[in-house]
Write an enzyme that holds these catalytic residues in place. Structure first.
Site, short mmCIF file in Angstrom:
data_model
loop_
_atom_site.label_atom_id
_atom_site.label_comp_id
_atom_site.label_asym_id
_atom_site.label_seq_id
_atom_site.Cartn_x
_atom_site.Cartn_y
_atom_site.Cartn_z
N LYS A 2 34.57 37.85 32.23
CA LYS A 2 35.67 38.25 33.09
C LYS A 2 36.31 37.30 33.94
O LYS A 2 36.87 36.52 33.37
CB LYS A 2 34.17 37.64 34.73
CG LYS A 2 32.68 38.48 34.53
CD LYS A 2 32.28 38.37 35.18
CE LYS A 2 32.25 37.69 36.57
NZ LYS A 2 32.98 39.19 36.86
N GLY A 13 39.35 39.10 35.53
CA GLY A 13 39.56 40.38 35.25
C GLY A 13 40.99 40.22 36.87
O GLY A 13 42.70 40.50 36.64
N GLY A 14 40.42 39.68 38.05
CA GLY A 14 40.77 40.07 39.34
C GLY A 14 41.21 38.04 39.18
O GLY A 14 41.38 38.44 40.78
N THR A 73 34.09 40.22 42.83
CA THR A 73 34.98 40.52 42.35
C THR A 73 35.77 42.10 42.22
O THR A 73 35.30 41.55 40.86
CB THR A 73 36.05 38.88 43.09
OG1 THR A 73 36.22 38.18 43.40
CG2 THR A 73 37.67 39.61 42.76
N GLY A 99 31.08 42.64 38.61
CA GLY A 99 31.60 43.38 37.78
C GLY A 99 31.85 42.49 36.29
O GLY A 99 32.03 41.08 36.61
N GLU A 139 33.78 32.97 40.98
CA GLU A 139 32.29 34.06 40.85
C GLU A 139 31.41 33.84 39.42
O GLU A 139 30.22 33.18 39.54
CB GLU A 139 32.99 35.23 39.68
CG GLU A 139 34.52 35.77 40.23
CD GLU A 139 34.51 36.96 39.03
OE1 GLU A 139 34.91 37.76 40.20
OE2 GLU A 139 35.05 36.97 38.29
C1 5RP Z 1 37.76 40.11 39.05
C2 5RP Z 1 36.02 40.08 37.71
C3 5RP Z 1 36.00 41.62 37.79
O1 5RP Z 1 34.64 41.59 38.14
C4 5RP Z 1 36.24 42.37 36.78
O2 5RP Z 1 37.83 41.97 36.30
C5 5RP Z 1 36.28 43.46 36.81
O3 5RP Z 1 37.19 43.69 37.61
P1 5RP Z 1 36.86 45.91 37.44
O4 5RP Z 1 35.32 45.61 38.69
O5 5RP Z 1 38.36 45.98 38.75
O6 5RP Z 1 37.43 46.25 36.52
O7 5RP Z 1 35.86 39.42 36.69
O8 5RP Z 1 37.84 37.29 38.45
#
Ligand code: 5RP
Length: 234
Positions: free
Chosen positions: A99, A101-102, A33, A87, A108
């Site tokens: 991980k 951030g999203g 994600t 990511g 995940e």
């Molecule tokens: C989502 C995640 C993403 O992999 C992480 O936040 C990186 O995000 P981006 O590719 O937008 O920088 O862990 O839960």
């Protein structure tokens, strides 16, 4: 690589395209994600690579893949995945990551745990010596949130509930998310073990057990491939 491909967005595009070579035609693929993964999904959709199906780590990635004609299957239908592509917010020299951030950290981690290989796609800003500059996401059961905030405070860290547009964010699993500032995570495995055991913690966003096997790191000099398989964890 073009000289101008140096913005964070361009580096994300580069690593997303580079990840296509890890996709195994005819197999199921785990898909993470985030904005980098979105670029990977877009690249996969036009690549002509026919996968059996994708196992998604979030409602967001599921929607994007379906809208682009990529078949999505439930994890329960798949015993093992050869590859999981995702990511990271931070990645350390051993391939341990922050991980979430999203807000998709729980799914995940679940999907990554069923994969033989975690391929991390990240721009160079994500590479750190010690995890913790990025506020650590921790998914929690709502009634436990105040006590978990207190536990982080006792560690010298500052945890706050994530909200969006003034509303407390609910994850895809209907839970709260804390973002924890002020940590320096030198022993990622130990930290993950400790916090995972606190009552009410659903998932801590440290991925040490599910660390990356390979990182495709987008740098202004090109895509650097870092392989961690030979790096022993303590
Ligand atoms: C989502 C995640 C993403 O992999 C992480 O936040 C990186 O995000 P981006 O590719 O937008 O920088 O862990 O839960």
């Amino acid at each position: 690589m073009s000289q101008s491909a140096t913005t964070q967005d361009e580096l994300k595009t580069l690593v997303a395209q580079a990840a296509l070579k890890y996709v195994i035609p005819g197999e199921y693929l785990g898909v993470g994600t985030g904005s980098t993964v979105n670029k990977f999904i877009d690249a996969l959709a036009v690549s002509g690579i026919a996968i059996k199906g994708a196992v998604s780590s979030s409602l967001g990635s599921t929607g994007r893949m379906k809208s682009l004609g990529i078949p999505v299957v439930d994890l329960s239908l798949v015993e093992r995945l050869s590859v999981y592509i995702d990511g990271a917010d931070e990645i350390d020299p051993r391939g341990c990551m922050i991980k979430g951030g999203g807000a998709a950290l729980t799914r995940e981690k679940i999907v990554a745990a069923q994969a033989d290989r975690f391929v991390c796609i990240a721009d160079a800003s994500k590479r750190v010596e010690v995890l913790g500059a990025f506020a650590l996401p921790v998914e929690v059961i709502p009634m436990a949130a105040p006590e978990i905030v207190r536990r982080f405070k006792a560690m010298g860290a500052d945890a706050s509930l994530r909200s969006v547009n003034g509303q407390t964010l609910l994850t895809d699993n209907g839970q709260y998310l804390l973002d924890v500032k002020g940590l320096q995570i030198k022993d990622a495995l130990r930290f993950e073990n400790t916090v995972s055991q606190w009552p009410g913690v659903v998932t801590v966003g440290v991925f040490a057990h599910q660390r990356a096997h390979v990182c495709l790191l987008g740098t202004p000099q090109g895509v650097q491939t870092i392989v961690y398989e030979a790096t022993a964890m303590p």
